[in-house]
Every structure is written in C-alpha cells, then in structure tokens.
Write a protein that holds these residues in place. Sequence first.
Motif, PDB file in Angstrom:
ATOM      1  N   LEU A  64      85.073   6.862  52.908  1.00 51.97           N
ATOM      2  CA  LEU A  64      84.100   7.815  52.326  1.00 51.97           C
ATOM      3  C   LEU A  64      82.913   8.023  53.264  1.00 51.97           C
ATOM      4  N   GLU A  65      82.360   6.911  53.763  1.00 54.99           N
ATOM      5  CA  GLU A  65      81.163   6.989  54.616  1.00 54.99           C
ATOM      6  C   GLU A  65      81.472   7.684  55.946  1.00 54.99           C
ATOM      7  N   LEU A  66      82.660   7.420  56.495  1.00 54.08           N
ATOM      8  CA  LEU A  66      83.013   8.009  57.795  1.00 54.08           C
ATOM      9  C   LEU A  66      83.240   9.514  57.680  1.00 54.08           C
ATOM     10  N   ARG A  67      83.721   9.969  56.519  1.00 55.60           N
ATOM     11  CA  ARG A  67      83.879  11.423  56.343  1.00 55.60           C
ATOM     12  C   ARG A  67      82.509  12.099  56.328  1.00 55.60           C
ATOM     13  N   ASP A  68      81.530  11.430  55.695  1.00 50.23           N
ATOM     14  CA  ASP A  68      80.154  11.967  55.720  1.00 50.23           C
ATOM     15  C   ASP A  68      79.608  11.941  57.144  1.00 50.23           C
ATOM     16  N   TYR A  69      79.899  10.843  57.838  1.00 53.08           N
ATOM     17  CA  TYR A  69      79.398  10.689  59.215  1.00 53.08           C
ATOM     18  C   TYR A  69      79.995  11.759  60.130  1.00 53.08           C
ATOM     19  N   ALA A  70      81.280  12.101  59.881  1.00 58.68           N
ATOM     20  CA  ALA A  70      81.950  13.113  60.711  1.00 58.68           C
ATOM     21  C   ALA A  70      81.212  14.449  60.656  1.00 58.68           C
ATOM     22  N   ASP A  71      80.679  14.777  59.470  1.00 63.39           N
ATOM     23  CA  ASP A  71      79.951  16.060  59.321  1.00 63.39           C
ATOM     24  C   ASP A  71      78.719  16.116  60.208  1.00 63.39           C
ATOM     25  N   SER A  72      78.149  14.934  60.502  1.00 66.93           N
ATOM     26  CA  SER A  72      76.921  14.918  61.311  1.00 66.93           C
ATOM     27  C   SER A  72      77.218  14.923  62.808  1.00 66.93           C
ATOM     28  N   VAL A  73      78.493  14.783  63.155  1.00 68.78           N
ATOM     29  CA  VAL A  73      78.880  14.755  64.571  1.00 68.78           C
ATOM     30  C   VAL A  73      79.417  16.127  64.960  1.00 68.78           C
ATOM     31  N   GLY A  74      78.889  16.670  66.012  1.00 69.85           N
ATOM     32  CA  GLY A  74      79.340  17.996  66.443  1.00 69.85           C
ATOM     33  C   GLY A  74      80.607  17.906  67.273  1.00 69.85           C
ATOM     34  N   GLY A  75      81.173  19.064  67.605  1.00 69.38           N
ATOM     35  CA  GLY A  75      82.303  19.119  68.526  1.00 69.38           C
ATOM     36  C   GLY A  75      83.602  18.660  67.901  1.00 69.38           C
ATOM     37  N   ARG A  76      84.602  18.593  68.764  1.00 67.80           N
ATOM     38  CA  ARG A  76      85.941  18.248  68.289  1.00 67.80           C
ATOM     39  C   ARG A  76      86.077  16.772  67.916  1.00 67.80           C
ATOM     40  N   GLU A  77      85.127  15.945  68.376  1.00 63.84           N
ATOM     41  CA  GLU A  77      85.170  14.519  67.997  1.00 63.84           C
ATOM     42  C   GLU A  77      85.150  14.356  66.478  1.00 63.84           C
ATOM     43  N   GLN A  78      84.547  15.358  65.809  1.00 65.42           N
ATOM     44  CA  GLN A  78      84.465  15.323  64.346  1.00 65.42           C
ATOM     45  C   GLN A  78      85.862  15.183  63.735  1.00 65.42           C
ATOM     46  N   LEU A  79      86.832  15.888  64.312  1.00 62.05           N
ATOM     47  CA  LEU A  79      88.203  15.838  63.793  1.00 62.05           C
ATOM     48  C   LEU A  79      88.792  14.440  63.973  1.00 62.05           C
ATOM     49  N   ALA A  80      88.469  13.825  65.119  1.00 59.64           N
ATOM     50  CA  ALA A  80      88.976  12.473  65.377  1.00 59.64           C
ATOM     51  C   ALA A  80      88.378  11.480  64.393  1.00 59.64           C
ATOM     52  N   ILE A  81      87.088  11.646  64.076  1.00 60.61           N
ATOM     53  CA  ILE A  81      86.429  10.721  63.135  1.00 60.61           C
ATOM     54  C   ILE A  81      87.019  10.890  61.733  1.00 60.61           C
ATOM     55  N   GLU A  82      87.300  12.130  61.358  1.00 63.79           N
ATOM     56  CA  GLU A  82      87.927  12.363  60.038  1.00 63.79           C
ATOM     57  C   GLU A  82      89.321  11.726  59.998  1.00 63.79           C
ATOM     58  N   SER A  83      90.046  11.839  61.119  1.00 65.93           N
ATOM     59  CA  SER A  83      91.384  11.220  61.180  1.00 65.93           C
ATOM     60  C   SER A  83      91.280   9.695  61.095  1.00 65.93           C
ATOM     61  N   PHE A  84      90.234   9.136  61.705  1.00 69.53           N
ATOM     62  CA  PHE A  84      89.994   7.691  61.648  1.00 69.53           C
ATOM     63  C   PHE A  84      89.786   7.280  60.185  1.00 69.53           C
ATOM     64  N   ALA A  85      88.991   8.077  59.459  1.00 73.39           N
ATOM     65  CA  ALA A  85      88.739   7.786  58.035  1.00 73.39           C
ATOM     66  C   ALA A  85      90.043   7.823  57.243  1.00 73.39           C
ATOM     67  N   ASP A  86      90.880   8.816  57.540  1.00 76.81           N
ATOM     68  CA  ASP A  86      92.174   8.913  56.835  1.00 76.81           C
ATOM     69  C   ASP A  86      93.056   7.704  57.162  1.00 76.81           C
ATOM     70  N   ALA A  87      92.982   7.273  58.435  1.00 80.64           N
ATOM     71  CA  ALA A  87      93.810   6.142  58.864  1.00 80.64           C
ATOM     72  C   ALA A  87      93.392   4.853  58.159  1.00 80.64           C
ATOM     73  N   ILE A  88      92.092   4.656  57.994  1.00 83.34           N
ATOM     74  CA  ILE A  88      91.593   3.438  57.334  1.00 83.34           C
ATOM     75  C   ILE A  88      92.088   3.364  55.890  1.00 83.34           C
ATOM     76  N   ASP A  89      92.286   4.545  55.278  1.00 78.96           N
ATOM     77  CA  ASP A  89      92.766   4.608  53.886  1.00 78.96           C
ATOM     78  C   ASP A  89      94.151   4.002  53.710  1.00 78.96           C
ATOM     79  N   VAL A  90      94.846   3.744  54.831  1.00 79.33           N
ATOM     80  CA  VAL A  90      96.210   3.219  54.731  1.00 79.33           C
ATOM     81  C   VAL A  90      96.223   1.844  54.058  1.00 79.33           C
ATOM     82  N   VAL A  91      95.135   1.085  54.183  1.00 85.18           N
ATOM     83  CA  VAL A  91      95.137  -0.283  53.634  1.00 85.18           C
ATOM     84  C   VAL A  91      95.226  -0.258  52.104  1.00 85.18           C
TER      85      VAL A  91
END
Length: 553
Positions: free
Chosen positions: A413-440
């Motif tokens: 949840l927190e990383l998806r909010d954090y992704a919005d504050s990050v510009g550029g294409r890195e934002q997509l990577a951070i959102e994917s990281f958040a989705d990946a963490i949800d696997v647990v």
Amino acid sequence: MGNQPLIVLSEDSQRTTGRDAQSMNITAGKAVAEAVRTTLGPKGMDKMLVDSTGNVVVTNDGVTILDEMDIEHPAANMIVEVAQTQEDEVGDGTTTAVVIAGELLAKAEDLLEQDIHATILAQGYRQAAARAKELLEEMAIDVSEDDTELLEQIAATAMTGKGAESAKEDLAELVVQAVRAVADEEGIDTDNVKVEKVVGGSIEESELIEGVIINKERVHDNMPYFKEDANIALLDTAIEVKETEIDAEVNVTDPDQLQQFLDQEERQLKEMVDKLVEVGADVVFCQKGIDDMAQHYLAQEGIIAVRRAKKSDMKRLARATGGRVVSNVDDIEADDLGFAGSVAEKDIGGDERIFVEDVEQAKSVTLVLRGGTEHVVDEVERAIEDALGVVRVTLDDGKVLPGGGAPETELALELRDYADSVGGREQLAIESFADAIDVVPRMLAENAGLDPIDSLVDLRSKHSGGQRTSGLDAYTGEVIDMEEEGVVEPLRVKTQAVESATEAAVMILRIDDVIAAGDLKGGSSDDDDEDMDMPPGGGMGGMGGMGGMGGAM
C-alpha cells in the motif's frame, strides 16, 4: 577483412544476447521460485527430494530444498544464493526471499515487453527496496531481551508449518533457554548450541542439557561410569611415548636390553598419568590417542578417559567447564582444569555417550532432539536451527514485525503511494515492486486453501483503515491482529529478504548477454526439460539436477 565475419569465440561456445538472454534468465529464476512457493507459510506443503544414491529428504525448508536440488543454470544459482544469504544472516525467511525474487522477475518481464529499459527497472527496484526498508523500520515493534514470552512466540513462529509444529511451545522454550545460556559479552554464537539427534521417543521428550554430550565412550572397561564434582583435563596431545622424528635404528644384542626399552616406555607413560593424578584430574578428554598401557594406569587411578575427541567438542568442553586445552601433559597445572558437577557415560538412543553436566553458567549447551523416525528428527533439527537464528537476531536487534503477511500488505500500500511521488518510468517499476511484495500474503492464503483474492481484499481494507498489524490467520482464514496473537518475526528477516531478493533480481535483469564455454543445455536430459515444463525460448540451460525432483514441484 572484406565482409568476412570475425569469429572470436570457440566453436563449442554458446551465446545468447538481448531479449533472449533476459528471457532465459528470468525463466530460470522464476522456475526456482516456483519450486518452493507452495512451502510458504504455516500450511505450506513439503517436498520429497531423492538424490542419486536414493537418500530421501522430506522438508519444507526453502534453503534445504534448493541445496538438495542440483541446480546448474547460472541465473537460477543466483536465486539459490538469495536463500543461502538469508540462511547465513538470519536463519529463517529463505522461502520468502526466493518467492519475492521470483515475483520481481515475473513483474519485470511484463515491463520489458512494454519496452521499459532494464536499467530503469533496476533503478526503480532499488528505490523501492530502499523505501521498503525505511517503512519496515517504522513498523518495527521494540522487544526487550527480558521478554521471555515474546521470544518464545518468535521461536514458535519460526517453527510453525515445519515438522516440529506439534511440540513448538515446548521446543520454543528450550530454544530461548539455550540462546540465553550461550550469550556472552561478545554476543551470541548459536554454534555453541550443539544439536544431538536421537531416533526414538516423541518430539515432546526433547530436552536441553546445560553442558556437553560427547559421542564417545570410556577407553577402558575398568574405568568408572560416573564421576561427581569432576575436575576435567583437556589435552590436545597424545598420551603415548613420542616417536623419534628421524629414522633411527636400534640394534638389540641382548633380550634384557629389549626389556629395558619396554620398561622405559612404561615409566614414561606412568609419569604422564601420575602428573594428571597430581594436578587432581578426575576426567581426561584427549584429542589424540591414548596408549593401551596408559589406559590401564588411568583405570587403576579411577580416572575416566576419552580419546580422539573432535576439536569442536574440545572447544565446547573448554567453554562449558571453564578449562583450558593443554598441548603438553608435563605443563598441565591445576588452574587448567575445568569443572563439572557430573560426568557420566549414559545410553541414549542405543549409543553410549559421555554427558558433561551440572556446569555453572554453561556457555555451551546441547539440545537433545527426539522423534519417531529419522526423517522426523531431521526436520525438527531444521526447525530448531531456524528458531535459534531468529531468537539470536531478535536479541541482537531488539526489533520485531507482525507476521501473517501484515508487513507485506502495508509495504504494498505504502509503495503504491510512494510511486505516485516518483516521476519518470521508474514509477512503473516501483508499482511492480509493490505488486511483487503482495505475493507473500497471496501465497499464504493459497497454501492454506483460502481464496487469495478475498484474503487480499480483507487485508488491504484493514490496512487502509490504519490497522498496520493485521495479518492473515492461515488456520481460520480470518484477518486478525498479529501482534496481539503473538505471531511475530525479527525485523531483519524481512529487511534481509527484501534486500537480497532485490539485488538478485536487479543483477539478473541487467544481464543482456550470456556467453557459455559449452552448451548451456548440457546439464539437462529431455526428461528433465519435460519435468521442468519449461517454454522453448532460450531453454532452461542446464537446470538438469532439478529434473530429479520429478513431480515434486
């Protein structure tokens, strides 16, 4: 050169470049994660691993599974290293780390197909991991080293889902006692907790011996079985007559001369034994041999002697009894002797062993684990090692996190909010990281036979409402407060898992060229590839050893 191609690699070399190389490596990494993901959580399943000699290991311990699988693919081995690092650093959380690494690679594959460059992905993942560690630190709950109940809950959580679960409360109590016993000014070294396995009896009959058990017997039958209030001599030299270091030849012309030689040898051995008697030794542990005549003299004096003790056992004895290991019998002093209230030879599981017990402030202890079969005892040992690791880390760091997927849900949840504050294409990577963490939490639900979507929705709804310690109870399927329930694990288990998984995923993603000296597929037979159920593109490249697992995955 005209238009002639310049060949710089040998004919046997195999080279894969660009998207093919990335795809091959990602597929290998995902396959490793796939192999262990069903073992995650308290309801995780076990794997049966059979090696080439027919030895069987039944376990759901991530690092053990990956060690036993003979993995050859270089990218897959990077994921195996994640588990090994996790095991070395923390002792638990190996499956979590591997599953997160596999999921990071799977999410990255989707982004690579959308023409997001691997370097941008790597940058985004690193930013997300750094932020995740900060968030985990903020979520951490302080724990006091005197909080016995919480420490026992941490040990029990580490054993949940493993073979020792039926007696986890009893074992958790023993683990906490053992770790506290070996703690000293230099910290906690769990190598000072020796685990002895005994086949027979039930897991509940396992016990903690405040002292050392040596897997040896008395060297002479006339020696006593038991000594009370024993002074213990520790020698790393043989109680034998020294041989000359040069080749010497002695000509004997008279039988009396031979007898003189033998008498002289006996005298030397008697002097060694007399020296031990003089300093007051009741028990002698010798790292090397003891001459038959010396055994006879020691037995006459009523001294218990053990020969060819392991170096590691000698260190434990010195630490437990307060004695010093001496290299020369002539130099031994009374101050060098250790002390134990009881030294006895006892039968345990059909074997005679020497018990050194009743030691004041034993800094080396022994856990005797029992179980109905060898496989059960082996799995209990693995659970105990995980528990020892997490209790040590908790006492070192003094911080814990709730279990049951609570930290991961909060991170996502927190990383998806954090992704919005990050510009550029890195934002997509951070959102994917958040989705990946949800696997647990998703795998916790799946392995418990629950609906993963319903469970994730419930978890997110609680966390959105500010209930940061809410996690999934795999037994009831309800979302409950994990801190209240006492389901907690060390902070370092999670931070290390996130760090190792991210580093491994980034390293694999940054590879765009694989040059192999031979055929990468050399390790696989056709059957193995079928077992792995791998897609054709790029192949698995020598994950041959995994084929031996057959349907275990």
